[in-house]
Design a protein around this motif. Structure first.
Motif: not given
Length: 182
Positions: A87-113
């Motif tokens: 996945c990282i290789d594909r992201l580095r090549l470009g041309g694919v969508d990636r998460h670009t949303d701003l991270i709100d440090l105050d509104q975090l989901p709990e880690p997945e179990k």
């Protein structure tokens, strides 16, 4: 490798795949494809990109199954590392969508179990250590590993300078390492 380290029985399948056993490969695919697709989908966003990378993952598994060493790690970890790397290789090549949303440090989901049967003690230790980290350190470390983000991506998403981001990750990883070594 005993059943506690490999409850899903993947290690013997990898050994058989190293000998070009197609039935074992099919069984491995049935056991692991949903989880690996989830990793790919999380990192790549678009299902079509995730499907393409998943195919690359299994081509790599077929070609490199002989390189898996049960003494060095768990088979699930080996497979997820391959998926994440592709996945990282594909992201580095470009041309694919990636998460670009701003991270709100105050509104975090709990880690997945994670399934307690498979990963109970390691997962519990990791969860405990992650919960001891500062909120911002925990968030950027999780985002870096789950989304395959670079320092630059994380700095842009959180709105902090690059040097600050590098410090957060470095301090967080050092604290995590110290906690896990206890």
């Amino acid at each position: 490798m005993d059943e506690e380290q490999d409850p899903s029985g993947i290690a013997p399948l990898l050994m058989a795949i190293a000998q070009q056993d197609q039935q074992s490969f099919e069984q491995l695919y049935r056991l692991t494809s949903a989880k690996l697709f989830g990793i790919c989908k999380r990192m790549l966003v678009q299902s079509s990109d995730a499907e393409d990378v998943l195919q690359e993952v299994y081509l790599t598994v077929w070609a490199k199954a002989s390189q898996f060493d049960a003494q060095r790690g768990k088979p699930d970890t080996w497979l997820t590392t391959i998926a994440r790397s592709k996945c990282i290789d594909r992201l580095r090549l470009g041309g694919v969508d990636r998460h670009t949303d701003l991270i709100d440090l105050d509104q975090l989901p709990e880690p997945e179990k994670i399934d307690p049967v498979e990963f109970a003690s390691d997962k519990q230790r990791l969860d405990n250590c992650l919960s001891n980290l500062q909120n911002q350190h925990r968030t950027v470390i999780r985002t870096a590993f789950l989304d395959g983000c670079t320092y630059h991506d994380l700095a842009a998403r959180t709105g902090v300078p690059l040097g600050t981001m590098k410090s957060w990750i470095r301090r967080g990883l050092m604290s995590l390492k110290a906690c896990l070594e206890k």
